[in-house]
Scaffold this motif. Structure first.
Motif, PDB file in Angstrom:
ATOM      1  N   ASP A  25      56.051  17.952  34.490  1.00 45.19           N
ATOM      2  CA  ASP A  25      56.404  18.029  35.701  1.00 45.19           C
ATOM      3  C   ASP A  25      55.773  17.830  37.929  1.00 45.19           C
ATOM      4  OD1 ASP A  25      57.085  20.703  35.757  1.00 45.19           O
ATOM      5  OD2 ASP A  25      59.029  20.264  35.489  1.00 45.19           O
ATOM      6  N   GLY A  26      54.672  18.031  37.079  1.00 46.75           N
ATOM      7  CA  GLY A  26      53.489  18.682  38.093  1.00 46.75           C
ATOM      8  C   GLY A  26      53.610  19.530  38.971  1.00 46.75           C
ATOM      9  N   GLY A  27      54.613  20.712  37.859  1.00 49.16           N
ATOM     10  CA  GLY A  27      54.998  21.949  38.590  1.00 49.16           C
ATOM     11  C   GLY A  27      53.838  23.078  38.992  1.00 49.16           C
ATOM     12  N   PRO A  28      53.588  23.817  40.055  1.00 51.58           N
ATOM     13  CA  PRO A  28      52.409  24.264  40.278  1.00 51.58           C
ATOM     14  C   PRO A  28      52.431  25.799  39.762  1.00 51.58           C
ATOM     15  CG  PRO A  28      54.384  25.538  41.436  1.00 51.58           C
ATOM     16  CD  PRO A  28      55.081  23.657  40.485  1.00 51.58           C
ATOM     17  N   GLY A  29      51.020  26.388  38.574  1.00 49.93           N
ATOM     18  CA  GLY A  29      51.545  27.040  37.310  1.00 49.93           C
ATOM     19  C   GLY A  29      51.359  28.590  38.503  1.00 49.93           C
ATOM     20  N   GLN A  30      51.770  29.440  37.710  1.00 54.57           N
ATOM     21  CA  GLN A  30      51.805  30.362  37.941  1.00 54.57           C
ATOM     22  C   GLN A  30      51.257  31.900  36.739  1.00 54.57           C
ATOM     23  OE1 GLN A  30      53.923  31.362  40.089  1.00 54.57           O
ATOM     24  NE2 GLN A  30      54.056  29.644  40.933  1.00 54.57           N
ATOM     25  N   ILE A  31      50.428  30.890  36.165  1.00 49.59           N
ATOM     26  CA  ILE A  31      49.465  32.213  35.302  1.00 49.59           C
ATOM     27  C   ILE A  31      48.168  32.653  36.504  1.00 49.59           C
ATOM     28  CG2 ILE A  31      48.131  30.582  34.642  1.00 49.59           C
ATOM     29  CD1 ILE A  31      47.244  31.831  31.690  1.00 49.59           C
ATOM     30  N   ASP A  32      48.272  31.912  36.865  1.00 53.36           N
ATOM     31  CA  ASP A  32      46.484  32.216  38.251  1.00 53.36           C
ATOM     32  C   ASP A  32      46.715  33.169  38.764  1.00 53.36           C
ATOM     33  OD1 ASP A  32      46.121  29.900  38.584  1.00 53.36           O
ATOM     34  OD2 ASP A  32      47.158  29.220  39.990  1.00 53.36           O
ATOM     35  N   THR A  33      47.887  34.745  39.075  1.00 47.75           N
ATOM     36  CA  THR A  33      47.264  36.086  39.163  1.00 47.75           C
ATOM     37  C   THR A  33      47.293  36.470  38.348  1.00 47.75           C
ATOM     38  OG1 THR A  33      49.281  36.317  41.319  1.00 47.75           O
ATOM     39  CG2 THR A  33      49.019  37.805  40.188  1.00 47.75           C
ATOM     40  N   ALA A  34      48.001  36.758  37.137  1.00 49.61           N
ATOM     41  CA  ALA A  34      47.485  37.565  35.775  1.00 49.61           C
ATOM     42  C   ALA A  34      46.772  36.752  35.424  1.00 49.61           C
ATOM     43  CB  ALA A  34      48.463  36.743  34.368  1.00 49.61           C
ATOM     44  N   LEU A  35      45.861  35.936  35.724  1.00 47.40           N
ATOM     45  CA  LEU A  35      44.296  35.308  35.116  1.00 47.40           C
ATOM     46  C   LEU A  35      43.907  35.500  35.966  1.00 47.40           C
ATOM     47  CD1 LEU A  35      44.527  31.412  34.349  1.00 47.40           C
ATOM     48  CD2 LEU A  35      43.984  33.519  33.285  1.00 47.40           C
ATOM     49  N   SER A  36      43.316  35.912  36.940  1.00 45.55           N
ATOM     50  CA  SER A  36      43.262  35.891  38.383  1.00 45.55           C
ATOM     51  C   SER A  36      42.600  37.566  37.932  1.00 45.55           C
ATOM     52  CB  SER A  36      42.815  36.358  39.634  1.00 45.55           C
ATOM     53  OG  SER A  36      42.358  36.954  40.703  1.00 45.55           O
ATOM     54  N   SER A  37      43.206  38.328  37.263  1.00 46.89           N
ATOM     55  CA  SER A  37      42.834  39.960  37.055  1.00 46.89           C
ATOM     56  C   SER A  37      42.673  39.752  35.673  1.00 46.89           C
ATOM     57  CB  SER A  37      44.116  40.454  37.145  1.00 46.89           C
ATOM     58  OG  SER A  37      44.316  41.400  36.477  1.00 46.89           O
ATOM     59  N   PHE A  38      42.825  39.475  35.083  1.00 44.00           N
ATOM     60  CA  PHE A  38      42.618  38.916  33.553  1.00 44.00           C
ATOM     61  C   PHE A  38      40.760  38.852  33.884  1.00 44.00           C
ATOM     62  CE2 PHE A  38      40.407  36.071  30.060  1.00 44.00           C
ATOM     63  CZ  PHE A  38      40.027  36.964  29.393  1.00 44.00           C
ATOM     64  N   PHE A  39      40.200  37.806  34.317  1.00 38.82           N
ATOM     65  CA  PHE A  39      38.696  37.007  34.620  1.00 38.82           C
ATOM     66  C   PHE A  39      37.607  38.247  35.816  1.00 38.82           C
ATOM     67  CE2 PHE A  39      40.252  32.382  34.262  1.00 38.82           C
ATOM     68  CZ  PHE A  39      39.962  32.511  32.744  1.00 38.82           C
ATOM     69  N   PRO A  86      28.275  34.906  35.716  1.00 39.65           N
ATOM     70  CA  PRO A  86      29.627  35.650  35.028  1.00 39.65           C
ATOM     71  C   PRO A  86      30.815  34.216  35.603  1.00 39.65           C
ATOM     72  CG  PRO A  86      28.914  36.633  35.114  1.00 39.65           C
ATOM     73  CD  PRO A  86      28.181  36.167  36.056  1.00 39.65           C
ATOM     74  N   THR A  87      31.367  33.634  37.166  1.00 40.35           N
ATOM     75  CA  THR A  87      32.421  33.402  37.552  1.00 40.35           C
ATOM     76  C   THR A  87      31.768  31.619  36.900  1.00 40.35           C
ATOM     77  OG1 THR A  87      32.527  34.918  39.531  1.00 40.35           O
ATOM     78  CG2 THR A  87      32.982  32.433  39.894  1.00 40.35           C
ATOM     79  N   ALA A  88      30.820  31.784  36.432  1.00 40.30           N
ATOM     80  CA  ALA A  88      30.686  30.059  36.539  1.00 40.30           C
ATOM     81  C   ALA A  88      30.777  29.967  35.043  1.00 40.30           C
ATOM     82  CB  ALA A  88      29.011  29.596  37.153  1.00 40.30           C
ATOM     83  N   ALA A  89      30.249  31.285  33.754  1.00 39.49           N
ATOM     84  CA  ALA A  89      30.645  30.796  33.115  1.00 39.49           C
ATOM     85  C   ALA A  89      32.116  30.520  32.662  1.00 39.49           C
ATOM     86  CB  ALA A  89      30.282  31.607  32.310  1.00 39.49           C
ATOM     87  N   LEU A  90      32.720  31.626  33.687  1.00 45.08           N
ATOM     88  CA  LEU A  90      34.394  30.920  33.394  1.00 45.08           C
ATOM     89  C   LEU A  90      34.624  29.817  33.175  1.00 45.08           C
ATOM     90  CD1 LEU A  90      35.182  34.697  34.143  1.00 45.08           C
ATOM     91  CD2 LEU A  90      35.289  33.838  32.191  1.00 45.08           C
ATOM     92  N   GLY A  91      34.480  29.358  34.669  1.00 47.13           N
ATOM     93  CA  GLY A  91      35.015  27.910  34.531  1.00 47.13           C
ATOM     94  C   GLY A  91      34.843  27.241  33.626  1.00 47.13           C
ATOM     95  N   MET A  92      33.398  26.677  33.728  1.00 45.99           N
ATOM     96  CA  MET A  92      32.558  26.416  32.609  1.00 45.99           C
ATOM     97  C   MET A  92      33.841  26.293  31.354  1.00 45.99           C
ATOM     98  SD  MET A  92      29.011  25.726  30.570  1.00 45.99           S
ATOM     99  CE  MET A  92      28.999  24.348  29.662  1.00 45.99           C
ATOM    100  N   ILE A  93      34.214  27.808  30.986  1.00 45.72           N
ATOM    101  CA  ILE A  93      34.767  27.451  29.779  1.00 45.72           C
ATOM    102  C   ILE A  93      36.533  27.062  29.561  1.00 45.72           C
ATOM    103  CG2 ILE A  93      35.941  29.507  27.445  1.00 45.72           C
ATOM    104  CD1 ILE A  93      33.655  31.192  28.484  1.00 45.72           C
ATOM    105  N   ARG A  94      37.082  27.615  30.940  1.00 48.85           N
ATOM    106  CA  ARG A  94      38.116  27.233  30.798  1.00 48.85           C
ATOM    107  C   ARG A  94      37.768  25.283  30.891  1.00 48.85           C
ATOM    108  NH1 ARG A  94      42.459  28.893  35.798  1.00 48.85           N
ATOM    109  NH2 ARG A  94      44.004  27.408  34.711  1.00 48.85           N
TER     110      ARG A  94
END
Length: 241
Positions: A131-145, A177-185
């Motif tokens: 339904d095109g809803g916005p993701g809400q994991i970003d905060t959790a993923l941000s802390s994790f990343f 590290p930031t580029a690597a994580l972006g590539m993995i995702r």
């Protein structure tokens, strides 16, 4: 005689005990709802509604709203649980890793396994909804990343410290590290979306390939590239010369 004055407004020990038991019950109930919601989304699909999730979980929609506020709150809670499990795997792998490469491979594998275990759940918590809803994991993923980036940054610096690399490679290592994580995702999301078939890599193959791309690129410098050959003049340029 006891000279200690008691605060009449302070809660009694019995009241404190009841409050603690209630909070423990509420936390356990919340964990149970997250688990049942995960099973429901796994079966129903990433676009499942709150009503569908509640029905499949054997409860009412109002219960989910009471504990999570709305669908976005449920997404966030499920995402936090998924991230916590993934981080546990990676931290444990980091303790037992015999090399920087094996530690990186463990991180890649944990991410891909989380996505592959249930693509519907992964797409639900990352916000890739029908339904095109916005993701809400970003905060959790941000802390994790942030945590994993720091681990990777330390490993990369230790790796480069024992090798002769161009100064430019050392200066830009902080961005790896930031580029690597972006590539993995990005690669992981495209991989889980690919239809099954002989042309689709297994999780192990994908993990090995991503690890090779990422790890073997450490220390890479543009100075290692062959010189760019001079451009061949176009017919128009020849005519005007």
């Amino acid at each position: 005689m006891n000279n200690v004055l008691e605060d009449p407004s302070a809660p009694s020990p019995a009241a404190d005990g009841r409050a603690l038991r209630w909070e423990a019950h509420r936390a356990e109930r919340r964990r149970t709802l997250i688990k049942t919601a995960r099973r429901a989304v796994h079966t129903l699909g990433c676009a499942a509604s709150m009503e569908e999730i509640a029905a499949a979980s054997g409860t009412s929609k109002s219960v989910f709203y009471r504990y999570f506020g709305d669908k976005a709150g449920l997404q966030k809670a499920m995402g936090e649980m998924a991230v916590a499990r993934m981080q546990e795997k990676i931290v444990e792998a980091g303790r037992t890793a015999v090399s920087a490469r094996s530690g990186l491979r463990a991180m890649v594998s944990a991410y891909l396994q989380m996505a592959e275990t249930s693509p519907n759940v992964y797409l639900f918590v990352t916000g890739q909804l029908g339904d095109g809803g916005p993701g809400q994991i970003d905060t959790a993923l941000s802390s994790f990343f942030d945590t994993i980036t720091a681990m990777m940054d330390s490993a990369v610096r230790d790796y480069l410290a024992g090798r002769e690399v161009p100064p430019q490679a050392s200066a830009t290592a902080q961005y790896w590290p930031t580029a690597a994580l972006g590539m993995i995702r990005a690669a992981g999301e495209r991989w889980i979306a690919a239809p099954p078939g002989p042309g689709k890599p297994t999780e192990e193959q994908m993990t090995d390939q991503l690890t090779a791309w990422l790890f073997d690129g450490i220390g890479y410098d543009r100075g290692h590239l062959p010189p760019t050959p001079p451009a061949t003049p176009s017919n128009h340029e020849k005519e005007t010369q």
